[in-house]
Write an enzyme that holds these catalytic residues in place. Structure first.
Site, PDB file in Angstrom:
ATOM      1  N   ASP A   1      17.178  35.511   8.176  1.00  0.00           N
ATOM      2  CA  ASP A   1      18.459  35.685   8.725  1.00  0.00           C
ATOM      3  C   ASP A   1      18.752  34.336   9.425  1.00  0.00           C
ATOM      4  O   ASP A   1      17.619  33.674  10.192  1.00  0.00           O
ATOM      5  CB  ASP A   1      18.604  36.754   9.763  1.00  0.00           C
ATOM      6  CG  ASP A   1      19.913  37.048  10.138  1.00  0.00           C
ATOM      7  OD1 ASP A   1      20.798  37.125   9.306  1.00  0.00           O
ATOM      8  OD2 ASP A   1      20.113  37.571  11.395  1.00  0.00           O
TER       9      ASP A   1
ATOM     10  N   TYR B   1      19.264  31.450  12.505  1.00  0.00           N
ATOM     11  CA  TYR B   1      19.257  31.616  13.815  1.00  0.00           C
ATOM     12  C   TYR B   1      20.521  31.923  14.411  1.00  0.00           C
ATOM     13  O   TYR B   1      21.613  31.509  13.912  1.00  0.00           O
ATOM     14  CB  TYR B   1      18.716  30.212  14.537  1.00  0.00           C
ATOM     15  CG  TYR B   1      17.116  29.819  14.048  1.00  0.00           C
ATOM     16  CD1 TYR B   1      16.219  30.706  14.298  1.00  0.00           C
ATOM     17  CD2 TYR B   1      16.867  28.577  13.422  1.00  0.00           C
ATOM     18  CE1 TYR B   1      15.002  30.282  14.193  1.00  0.00           C
ATOM     19  CE2 TYR B   1      15.895  28.116  13.370  1.00  0.00           C
ATOM     20  CZ  TYR B   1      14.606  29.237  13.447  1.00  0.00           C
ATOM     21  OH  TYR B   1      13.375  28.743  13.070  1.00  0.00           O
TER      22      TYR B   1
ATOM     23  N   PHE C   1      14.476  28.307   9.076  1.00  0.00           N
ATOM     24  CA  PHE C   1      13.199  27.899   9.983  1.00  0.00           C
ATOM     25  C   PHE C   1      13.553  26.707  10.795  1.00  0.00           C
ATOM     26  O   PHE C   1      12.857  26.324  11.753  1.00  0.00           O
ATOM     27  CB  PHE C   1      11.867  27.954   9.410  1.00  0.00           C
ATOM     28  CG  PHE C   1      11.339  29.093   8.827  1.00  0.00           C
ATOM     29  CD1 PHE C   1      10.905  29.939   9.796  1.00  0.00           C
ATOM     30  CD2 PHE C   1      11.203  29.486   7.693  1.00  0.00           C
ATOM     31  CE1 PHE C   1      10.091  31.045   9.456  1.00  0.00           C
ATOM     32  CE2 PHE C   1      10.823  30.718   7.214  1.00  0.00           C
ATOM     33  CZ  PHE C   1      10.110  31.775   8.067  1.00  0.00           C
TER      34      PHE C   1
ATOM     35  N   HIS D   1       4.515  37.283   8.361  1.00  0.00           N
ATOM     36  CA  HIS D   1       5.443  36.129   8.700  1.00  0.00           C
ATOM     37  C   HIS D   1       5.028  35.546  10.053  1.00  0.00           C
ATOM     38  O   HIS D   1       4.040  36.088  10.648  1.00  0.00           O
ATOM     39  CB  HIS D   1       6.612  37.047   9.218  1.00  0.00           C
ATOM     40  CG  HIS D   1       8.175  36.090   9.609  1.00  0.00           C
ATOM     41  ND1 HIS D   1       7.975  35.601  10.711  1.00  0.00           N
ATOM     42  CD2 HIS D   1       9.070  36.088   8.852  1.00  0.00           C
ATOM     43  CE1 HIS D   1       9.359  34.969  10.767  1.00  0.00           C
ATOM     44  NE2 HIS D   1       9.889  35.108   9.416  1.00  0.00           N
TER      45      HIS D   1
ATOM     46  N   SER E   1       6.070  34.850  12.749  1.00  0.00           N
ATOM     47  CA  SER E   1       6.520  35.237  14.052  1.00  0.00           C
ATOM     48  C   SER E   1       5.364  35.386  15.052  1.00  0.00           C
ATOM     49  O   SER E   1       4.324  35.844  14.499  1.00  0.00           O
ATOM     50  CB  SER E   1       7.324  36.502  14.018  1.00  0.00           C
ATOM     51  OG  SER E   1       7.519  37.232  15.154  1.00  0.00           O
TER      52      SER E   1
END
Length: 300
Positions: free
Chosen positions: A141, A143, A154, A264, A266
């Site tokens: 998705d 930002y 990214f 991921h 993250s």
């Protein structure tokens, strides 16, 4: 939005307005277009009898189709030419027309901001031809905070501070690629110019509402992108990070391409297998084995 094309305008079958000078200069072209449209109408019979309602309906339908073919510009002006050609079959499909209508209406709402800007939705197609893609990194998705999304997953434009997931990518690069240093920004455009496709599954989002444009049709379109690359190229390295990317890449032909999987980047998951995955050096190893030049990951 004022001063900004809606994404729907990219695919509008309406011809551009012309000045009187343009009309005079292109009179012959206009006559030719009219002749092509009129050519689909059958001549009345020798008796001069009036055409039936069915014939009139068919004539009108054929004229509409001919006019749309003559006037429409199906490829967005901000989409790279090679990408527009390769993906042209998608633009006329019902799901895509509905998607364009949805995003256009979202942008026209005074209470809603959509990221990225209409001109940046297809940034990922502007840096290299589709035939020159070497590496694919799949995001989910865009930002959804101001000044971040610009059409490359990214990535954020200077001088925006790199978000946490990108910071973790830089940490892995520093341990994986000799001489890599944090660039001090988060703009990954230089990777994209080398053939790294930074593709989100969903290409637009409402401000401050993650996944707000999920399941509206973008996933079908980006699936078509992945399928085209899988079918038409060889030796592409696909970096699939997280369960969502794993599922999206399930149909990739692994006999023709190299698929690298990890969790991921993250902060919630990076310590469970992203750190130490060495995907960046592995990608260059695979590219070398396929006779392709490596990615200079330090070139940011």
């Amino acid at each position: 939005m004022i001063g900004q094309k809606t994404i729907n305008s990219f695919f509008s079958p309406v011809c551009k307005k012309r000045t009187s000078k343009d009309l005079n200069e292109n009179a012959e072209d206009a006559k030719e277009a009219k002749r092509k449209c009129d050519a689909v109408e059958p001549e009345p019979g020798p008796s001069g009898a009036a055409l039936s309602p069915e014939q009139l309906e068919r004539i009108a339908r054929n004229k509409k189709v001919a006019q749309e073919k003559l006037c429409s510009g199906l490829t967005p002006p901000d989409m790279g030419e090679s990408w527009g050609t390769a993906l042209s079959a998608e633009f006329g499909k019902p799901y895509f027309k509905q998607l364009m209508k949805f995003v256009s209406e979202e942008r026209e709402r005074h209470t809603v901001t959509v990221y990225p800007t209409a001109e940046e939705v297809f940034t990922w197609t502007q840096t290299c031809d589709i035939q020159h893609v070497k590496v694919v990194i799949l995001g989910q998705d865009p930002y959804h905070s101001p000044n971040q999304a610009h059409g490359l997953c990214f990535s954020v434009k200077k001088p925006v501070k790199p978000p946490p997931s990108l910071e973790n990518m830089f940490k892995e690069l520093a341990s994986d690629i000799d001489g890599f240093k944090h660039p001090g920004h988060g703009d990954l455009t230089e990777w994209a110019k080398q053939g790294v496709l930074l593709l989100n599954a969903v290409l637009t989002v409402q401000a401050h509402k993650a996944n707000s444009h999920k399941d509206k049709g973008w996933e079908t379109f980006t699936d078509a992108v992945v399928q085209w690359l899988s079918k038409n190229l060889t030796g592409v390295v696909f970096m699939l990070w997280g369960s969502y990317a794993h599922k999206k890449g399930a149909a990739i032909n692994q006999k023709r391409h190299h698929v690298l999987k990890a969790v991921h980047p993250s902060p919630l998951s990076a310590h469970r297998g992203f750190f130490g995955c060495k995907h960046f050096s592995k990608a260059n190893e695979f590219l070398g084995n396929s006779g392709k030049s490596p990615i200079d990951w330090k070139a940011l």
